[in-house]
Design a protein around this motif. Sequence first.
Motif, short mmCIF file in Angstrom:
data_model
loop_
_atom_site.label_atom_id
_atom_site.label_comp_id
_atom_site.label_asym_id
_atom_site.label_seq_id
_atom_site.Cartn_x
_atom_site.Cartn_y
_atom_site.Cartn_z
N ASP A 72 -33.06 -74.11 -28.05
CA ASP A 72 -33.40 -73.28 -29.21
C ASP A 72 -33.61 -74.14 -30.44
OD1 ASP A 72 -33.29 -70.93 -27.85
OD2 ASP A 72 -31.26 -70.42 -28.47
N PRO B 243 -32.36 -76.12 -34.10
CA PRO B 243 -31.80 -75.60 -35.36
C PRO B 243 -32.68 -74.50 -35.95
CG PRO B 243 -32.83 -77.73 -35.71
CD PRO B 243 -32.87 -77.47 -34.22
N VAL B 244 -32.09 -73.73 -36.85
CA VAL B 244 -32.83 -72.66 -37.52
C VAL B 244 -33.76 -73.27 -38.56
CG1 VAL B 244 -32.60 -70.62 -38.99
CG2 VAL B 244 -30.96 -71.02 -37.16
N HIS C 232 -36.10 -70.34 -34.94
CA HIS C 232 -35.61 -71.63 -34.44
C HIS C 232 -36.78 -72.55 -34.14
CE1 HIS C 232 -31.37 -70.30 -33.37
NE2 HIS C 232 -31.95 -69.23 -33.87
#
Length: 73
Positions: free
Chosen positions: A29, A31-32, A43
Amino acid sequence: MVRWLCAAVIAFVLSGFAFLLITGEYVNDGPVVATVAQNRGLHVGDVFLLLGWLAALVALAVLTAAAGRRSAP
């Protein structure tokens, strides 16, 4: 040649997305990148999927345009 390349790109992207839907999770995924709501965000993995989706749409547009330009026998 271009038509086959476009078809291969579409097949690859759709197969990848089908795999992700079946497994129900991303490989990474990441990091945001951007926060959408308090518990939701975009993400790095989402950006990868969006780029794949965009590549498939561009390939589809090129494939459709190339099919429209063929001359009738």
